[in-house]
Write a protein that holds these residues in place. Sequence first.
Motif, PDB file in Angstrom:
ATOM      1  N   VAL A 154       0.841  -1.188   0.000  1.00 52.48           N
ATOM      2  CA  VAL A 154       0.000   0.000   0.000  1.00 52.48           C
ATOM      3  C   VAL A 154       0.880   1.244   0.000  1.00 52.48           C
ATOM      4  N   GLU A 155       0.361   2.287  -0.590  1.00 53.04           N
ATOM      5  CA  GLU A 155       1.057   3.567  -0.583  1.00 53.04           C
ATOM      6  C   GLU A 155       0.762   4.277   0.732  1.00 53.04           C
ATOM      7  N   GLY A 156       1.792   4.775   1.379  1.00 46.68           N
ATOM      8  CA  GLY A 156       1.580   5.447   2.648  1.00 46.68           C
ATOM      9  C   GLY A 156       2.849   6.059   3.185  1.00 46.68           C
ATOM     10  N   ASP A 157       2.694   6.862   4.222  1.00 43.79           N
ATOM     11  CA  ASP A 157       3.786   7.590   4.849  1.00 43.79           C
ATOM     12  C   ASP A 157       4.161   6.897   6.147  1.00 43.79           C
ATOM     13  N   ILE A 158       5.441   6.650   6.343  1.00 42.91           N
ATOM     14  CA  ILE A 158       5.892   5.975   7.557  1.00 42.91           C
ATOM     15  C   ILE A 158       5.584   6.806   8.802  1.00 42.91           C
ATOM     16  N   GLU A 159       5.492   8.112   8.654  1.00 44.54           N
ATOM     17  CA  GLU A 159       5.185   8.979   9.786  1.00 44.54           C
ATOM     18  C   GLU A 159       3.688   9.029  10.089  1.00 44.54           C
ATOM     19  N   ALA A 160       2.890   8.418   9.241  1.00 44.97           N
ATOM     20  CA  ALA A 160       1.436   8.342   9.452  1.00 44.97           C
ATOM     21  C   ALA A 160       0.940   7.072   8.775  1.00 44.97           C
ATOM     22  N   LEU A 161       1.255   5.937   9.352  1.00 43.59           N
ATOM     23  CA  LEU A 161       0.981   4.653   8.716  1.00 43.59           C
ATOM     24  C   LEU A 161      -0.524   4.407   8.527  1.00 43.59           C
ATOM     25  N   GLY A 214       8.795   4.117  23.558  1.00 44.89           N
ATOM     26  CA  GLY A 214       8.160   3.126  24.411  1.00 44.89           C
ATOM     27  C   GLY A 214       8.728   1.720  24.291  1.00 44.89           C
ATOM     28  N   PHE A 215       9.684   1.527  23.393  1.00 43.58           N
ATOM     29  CA  PHE A 215      10.234   0.194  23.191  1.00 43.58           C
ATOM     30  C   PHE A 215      11.164  -0.217  24.324  1.00 43.58           C
ATOM     31  N   GLU A 216      11.159  -1.504  24.616  1.00 43.95           N
ATOM     32  CA  GLU A 216      12.051  -2.090  25.607  1.00 43.95           C
ATOM     33  C   GLU A 216      13.050  -3.026  24.928  1.00 43.95           C
ATOM     34  N   GLU A 217      14.085  -3.377  25.659  1.00 45.78           N
ATOM     35  CA  GLU A 217      15.113  -4.309  25.171  1.00 45.78           C
ATOM     36  C   GLU A 217      15.746  -3.830  23.867  1.00 45.78           C
ATOM     37  N   VAL A 218      15.852  -2.517  23.678  1.00 44.19           N
ATOM     38  CA  VAL A 218      16.426  -1.966  22.450  1.00 44.19           C
ATOM     39  C   VAL A 218      17.922  -2.263  22.422  1.00 44.19           C
ATOM     40  N   ARG A 219      18.364  -2.879  21.351  1.00 40.68           N
ATOM     41  CA  ARG A 219      19.787  -3.227  21.252  1.00 40.68           C
ATOM     42  C   ARG A 219      20.179  -3.456  19.793  1.00 40.68           C
ATOM     43  N   VAL A 220      21.468  -3.316  19.544  1.00 36.20           N
ATOM     44  CA  VAL A 220      22.028  -3.580  18.224  1.00 36.20           C
ATOM     45  C   VAL A 220      22.354  -5.064  18.127  1.00 36.20           C
ATOM     46  N   LEU A 221      21.782  -5.730  17.135  1.00 34.73           N
ATOM     47  CA  LEU A 221      22.003  -7.156  16.942  1.00 34.73           C
ATOM     48  C   LEU A 221      23.204  -7.438  16.046  1.00 34.73           C
ATOM     49  N   GLU A 222      23.428  -6.546  15.115  1.00 32.58           N
ATOM     50  CA  GLU A 222      24.489  -6.763  14.141  1.00 32.58           C
ATOM     51  C   GLU A 222      24.954  -5.403  13.634  1.00 32.58           C
ATOM     52  N   ARG A 279      11.419  10.441  15.157  1.00 31.04           N
ATOM     53  CA  ARG A 279      10.650  10.224  16.388  1.00 31.04           C
ATOM     54  C   ARG A 279       9.215   9.827  16.062  1.00 31.04           C
ATOM     55  N   ARG A 280       8.632  10.525  15.097  1.00 33.79           N
ATOM     56  CA  ARG A 280       7.260  10.219  14.708  1.00 33.79           C
ATOM     57  C   ARG A 280       7.179   8.839  14.073  1.00 33.79           C
ATOM     58  N   ALA A 281       8.156   8.489  13.259  1.00 33.81           N
ATOM     59  CA  ALA A 281       8.175   7.179  12.631  1.00 33.81           C
ATOM     60  C   ALA A 281       8.276   6.070  13.675  1.00 33.81           C
ATOM     61  N   PHE A 282       9.124   6.277  14.686  1.00 31.23           N
ATOM     62  CA  PHE A 282       9.267   5.273  15.743  1.00 31.23           C
ATOM     63  C   PHE A 282       7.975   5.146  16.546  1.00 31.23           C
ATOM     64  N   ALA A 283       7.298   6.275  16.766  1.00 35.27           N
ATOM     65  CA  ALA A 283       6.023   6.236  17.478  1.00 35.27           C
ATOM     66  C   ALA A 283       4.972   5.460  16.681  1.00 35.27           C
ATOM     67  N   GLU A 284       4.993   5.608  15.369  1.00 35.49           N
ATOM     68  CA  GLU A 284       4.059   4.867  14.524  1.00 35.49           C
ATOM     69  C   GLU A 284       4.368   3.370  14.536  1.00 35.49           C
ATOM     70  N   MET A 285       5.639   3.015  14.544  1.00 34.15           N
ATOM     71  CA  MET A 285       6.011   1.604  14.679  1.00 34.15           C
ATOM     72  C   MET A 285       5.434   1.023  15.964  1.00 34.15           C
ATOM     73  N   PHE A 286       5.577   1.779  17.046  1.00 32.65           N
ATOM     74  CA  PHE A 286       5.064   1.333  18.343  1.00 32.65           C
ATOM     75  C   PHE A 286       3.547   1.165  18.303  1.00 32.65           C
ATOM     76  N   ARG A 287       2.872   2.128  17.672  1.00 31.09           N
ATOM     77  CA  ARG A 287       1.403   2.114  17.637  1.00 31.09           C
ATOM     78  C   ARG A 287       0.862   0.888  16.913  1.00 31.09           C
ATOM     79  N   VAL A 288       1.443   0.531  15.766  1.00 32.25           N
ATOM     80  CA  VAL A 288       0.856  -0.531  14.952  1.00 32.25           C
ATOM     81  C   VAL A 288       1.260  -1.928  15.415  1.00 32.25           C
ATOM     82  N   LEU A 289       2.257  -2.013  16.299  1.00 27.98           N
ATOM     83  CA  LEU A 289       2.642  -3.319  16.825  1.00 27.98           C
ATOM     84  C   LEU A 289       1.674  -3.773  17.916  1.00 27.98           C
TER      85      LEU A 289
END
Length: 305
Positions: free
Chosen positions: A168-175, A257-265, A198-208
């Motif tokens: 779908v066509e859409g904006d990551i800052e307003a999914l 709002g994310f927890e356990e944030v870490r670099v995997l690779e 910041r807004r993009a990360f907030a949208e990731m949090f919202r849709v999860l």
Amino acid sequence: MTIDVQARRTGHTREVVITAETKPCCDTDCCGGTTEETTTTPEEAGAVKALVRAKYGALAASGEAGCGCGSACCGDEVSMVGEAYDDVEGYVAEADLRLGCGLPTKLAAIRPGDTVLDLGSGAGLDAFIARTLVGAGGEVLGVDMTPEMVARARQNAAKLGYENVRFVEGDIEALPLEDGRVDVVISNCVLNLVPDKRRAFAEMFRVLRPGGHFTVSDIVVRGGLPGAVRRSAELYAGCVAGAVEETTYLDWLREAGFEEVRVLEEKVIPVPDEVILEYVDADELAAYRRRGGAIVSVTVYGRKP
């Protein structure tokens, strides 16, 4: 591809004019994005998005691989992914425009039956790999703001006969998705181009969904990146524009709002001294190296509680 952006004002109206020409990408704005960790105005953010949309739209229309995260703009090849995709189940050559900087699906812990969201899905490469992991009982959604990319991804999906992969066509800052819609979010070298991370990360949090997680590959910088060094890196490796300090990037994810944030690779993207010395003197280069300065491809994980 060369992108020319011009702004002109008529009365109270400011018009941004963008001209895109598909050819070897050898300009400092090769990969679009912002170049500083400053807040952009809505007008500036709109110009950045228009720039990125024009670049990737031209790539989708031409069918050629980009100069973005996969190779140098002008010179020897700089591979950020290398042979990583060669033996990956679900790899679709027609969907590989060499725009990635990692292999997020490898570390995303995607399970059969999951619903996966691919941010900046392009021609569908990572979405199709995710489809092999979720199986027929899962679902893969791809969101991209470039109409030409969405059209190309849909064509690829139709050829593959996938009925549970949707673009779908859409904006990551307003999914364009409801709250708690997906189990896993992936992305590959896209979030660094988003003006309001910041807004993009907030949208990731919202849709999860609660307990869901993200695994994204992206470009960050370490030890500060002086403007002249950033310009040399953009010319040499591409996809550096818009990259922020690694610590800032991770902090913003935690703030969302994310927890356990870490670099995997991670993989340091080498920019030879001789390239940087075309823009700075030896003392400035030495100071940058002493600070541990580097441009890094990282794959980052975080979980929604």
